[in-house]
Scaffold this active site. Structure first.
Site, PDB file in Angstrom:
ATOM      1  N   GLN A   1      -4.488  -4.881   6.986  1.00 16.90           N
ATOM      2  CA  GLN A   1      -5.555  -5.761   6.513  1.00 16.90           C
ATOM      3  C   GLN A   1      -5.588  -7.058   7.313  1.00 16.90           C
ATOM      4  O   GLN A   1      -6.656  -7.501   7.735  1.00 16.90           O
ATOM      5  CB  GLN A   1      -5.378  -6.078   5.017  1.00 16.90           C
TER       6      GLN A   1
ATOM      7  N   HIS B   1       0.868  -1.185   0.000  1.00 19.17           N
ATOM      8  CA  HIS B   1       0.000   0.000   0.000  1.00 19.17           C
ATOM      9  C   HIS B   1       0.907   1.238   0.000  1.00 19.17           C
ATOM     10  O   HIS B   1       2.037   1.199   0.510  1.00 19.17           O
ATOM     11  CB  HIS B   1      -0.843  -0.043   1.283  1.00 19.17           C
TER      12      HIS B   1
ATOM     13  N   CYS C   1      -4.766   2.544  -3.654  1.00 14.27           N
ATOM     14  CA  CYS C   1      -3.496   3.010  -3.049  1.00 14.27           C
ATOM     15  C   CYS C   1      -2.386   1.987  -3.252  1.00 14.27           C
ATOM     16  O   CYS C   1      -1.621   1.687  -2.330  1.00 14.27           O
ATOM     17  CB  CYS C   1      -3.653   3.292  -1.557  1.00 14.27           C
TER      18      CYS C   1
ATOM     19  N   LYS D   1     -10.093  -0.015  10.460  1.00 14.08           N
ATOM     20  CA  LYS D   1     -10.383  -1.266   9.740  1.00 14.08           C
ATOM     21  C   LYS D   1     -10.701  -2.384  10.733  1.00 14.08           C
ATOM     22  O   LYS D   1     -10.947  -3.513  10.347  1.00 14.08           O
ATOM     23  CB  LYS D   1      -9.180  -1.673   8.886  1.00 14.08           C
TER      24      LYS D   1
ATOM     25  N   ASP E   1       3.223  -4.545   7.667  1.00 16.89           N
ATOM     26  CA  ASP E   1       2.016  -3.729   7.588  1.00 16.89           C
ATOM     27  C   ASP E   1       0.832  -4.658   7.822  1.00 16.89           C
ATOM     28  O   ASP E   1       0.451  -5.432   6.952  1.00 16.89           O
ATOM     29  CB  ASP E   1       1.958  -3.073   6.193  1.00 16.89           C
TER      30      ASP E   1
HETATM   31  N1  PLP Z   1      -1.663  -0.535   4.527  1.00 13.86           N
HETATM   32  C1  PLP Z   1      -2.673  -1.241   3.997  1.00 13.86           C
HETATM   33  C2  PLP Z   1      -2.412  -2.632   3.511  1.00 13.86           C
HETATM   34  C3  PLP Z   1      -3.942  -0.667   3.903  1.00 13.86           C
HETATM   35  O1  PLP Z   1      -4.930  -1.371   3.340  1.00 13.86           O
HETATM   36  C4  PLP Z   1      -4.135   0.642   4.398  1.00 13.86           C
HETATM   37  C5  PLP Z   1      -5.464   1.309   4.291  1.00 13.86           C
HETATM   38  O2  PLP Z   1      -6.127   1.238   3.273  1.00 13.86           O
HETATM   39  C6  PLP Z   1      -3.055   1.313   4.956  1.00 13.86           C
HETATM   40  C7  PLP Z   1      -1.832   0.705   5.002  1.00 13.86           C
HETATM   41  C8  PLP Z   1      -3.177   2.726   5.476  1.00 13.86           C
HETATM   42  O3  PLP Z   1      -3.959   2.789   6.615  1.00 13.86           O
HETATM   43  P1  PLP Z   1      -4.399   4.207   7.203  1.00 13.86           P
HETATM   44  O4  PLP Z   1      -4.851   5.043   6.040  1.00 13.86           O
HETATM   45  O5  PLP Z   1      -5.472   3.872   8.139  1.00 13.86           O
HETATM   46  O6  PLP Z   1      -3.228   4.794   7.875  1.00 13.86           O
END
Ligand code: PLP
Length: 407
Positions: free
Chosen positions: A203, A123, A365, A226, A200
């Site tokens: 998810q 992401h 993203c 999430k 990360d």
């Molecule tokens: N990493 C992953 C795999 C995600 O799906 C997301 C959110 O869509 C993020 C990072 C970023 O999370 P946040 O925008 O809540 O900081």
């Protein structure tokens, strides 16, 4: 406790509303999950009865808010199976967590020319902070591809390790393909070389039990919105030895013990990394959300979602005009697809929306992954533990309609 999806759905008021005169079918959980009433009530109660700033007052409400806020550190530690809650930094979500590692750790220990290994399915939150370091400090990025099924082979990451590698930063579950990464194998190979791994978990933590003690990573980032919690909440686990290698990157109140004109003495970790007034009520709501998920049972959640996964896979694979992106053996119930012909992801999602079905369309993203897949955009249906087989059927029906209308 047995898992009864209808009982679970009763906890989520929004799931009973209509959208475009149709019952809502919410399949955009990869973007953000819905909130159970206990979380909404906890937020309302915090503002109605228990609100004050934390860590600074000596009065009743400040102490109460501080106790509730601080208790969340322990809740996150329990949720992620971390023994020492002082290894948990509370924050606004994964983006802040990864930036904390980029500025607090990487900038403090890395030299120009040092390398960070990333997979192509990260992401942007696990890409752009490292691109900043590349632009500003001469750090190099090494990209590792996924295979034809959309899986990331841990050995491909391990093979990419070179003498200048200082960090591996990978997702635990792709937000586009649902592929689950064997982060434990990556961590064990990396730790044999003294190399830290950032995972990360944005998810993965929503779909399966996460055991950080077992995984053995150095950094693990999660995001509250999430996980049935409020937006603007989250946490990152940072191994205590890595914390000792860090410098705070945000300065301000709360992260200090003493400040004079020429001297500043920082607080101990984890407070050292939590500058300013935090998201007090968001964090309290986050704690309630994690308690809620644990009361449902993280294994129950995973088992229910696995059933949805198999059911949805057979329903979607039967649509010969639908291209499902990725088909990793180890995966969660997140499906990205494109449709044969000229149908754009936005058009598909607009038609689904008319049927009350919420999916996401676009790049999710994940620009480098889209480049790798050779597509501009996809539709994504992402499931949560409160979704049902009937909602899978509704999605499949909606896709038939989109095919009929878009050709
Ligand atoms: N990493 C992953 C795999 C995600 O799906 C997301 C959110 O869509 C993020 C990072 C970023 O999370 P946040 O925008 O809540 O900081």
């Amino acid at each position: 406790m047995g898992f009864d999806v209808e009982k679970i759905r009763a906890d989520f008021p929004i799931l009973h509303r209509q959208v475009n005169n149709k019952p809502l079918v919410y399949l955009d959980n990869g973007a953000s999950s819905q909130k159970p009433k206990v979380v909404v009530d906890a937020i309302s109660n915090a503002y109605t009865n228990e609100y004050a700033n934390v860590h600074r007052g000596l009065h009743y409400l400040s102490n109460l808010a501080t106790d509730k806020y601080e208790a969340v550190r322990g809740t996150v530690a329990k949720f992620l199976n971390v023994a020492d809650e002082n290894q948990i930094i509370l924050n606004s979500g994964t983006t802040e967590g990864i930036n904390t590692v980029a500025y607090g750790w990487a900038m403090n220990v890395m030299q120009p020319g040092d390398e960070i290994i990333l997979s192509v399915m990260e992401h942007h939150a696990n890409i752009v902070p490292w691109q900043f370091l590349r632009e500003r400090y001469g750090i190099k990025l090494t990209w590792v591809d996924i295979d034809d099924r959309g899986a990331l082979d841990p050995q491909a990451i391990i093979d990419a390790i070179g003498p200048k590698t200082r960090l591996i930063a990978v997702t635990h579950m792709s937000n586009v393909l649902g592929s689950i990464v064997d982060v434990k194998s990556i961590c064990s190979a990396a730790s044999n070389r003294g190399l830290p791994v950032l995972v990360d978990g944005s998810q993965a933590a929503a779909h399966m039990p996460v055991n950080i003690t077992d995984i053995g990573c150095d950094f693990y980032a999660i995001t509250g919105h999430k996980l049935c919690g409020p937006s603007g909440s989250g946490a990152i686990f940072i191994d205590k030895d890595r914390m000792l290698e860090m410098r705070p990157f945000m300065g301000g109140g709360d992260m200090i013990r003493e400040v004079h004109k020429d001297i500043v003495i920082y607080n101990d970790p984890p407070m050292m990394f939590e500058a300013g007034t935090p998201g007090i009520v968001q964090t309290i709501g986050f704690g309630v959300a994690l308690d809620y998920m644990m009361s449902v049972g993280l294994h129950n959640i995973a088992a229910h979602e696995n059933k949805l996964l198999s059911y949805a896979l057979s329903g979607l694979q039967a649509l010969e005009w639908l291209t499902l992106q990725g088909n990793a053996t180890d995966r969660g119930a997140i499906f990205s697809f494109t449709m044969e012909g000229a149908a754009h992801a936005h058009d598909i999602s607009t038609i689904l929306d008319k049927k009350g079905i919420a999916v996401r369309a676009g790049q999710h993203c994940a620009g480098p992954l889209m480049d790798h897949l050779g597509i501009n955009a996809s539709c994504r249906a992402s499931f949560a533990f409160y979704n049902t087989k009937q909602e899978v059927d509704a999605l499949v029906d909606g896709l038939h309609l989109a095919k009929d209308l878009l050709g």
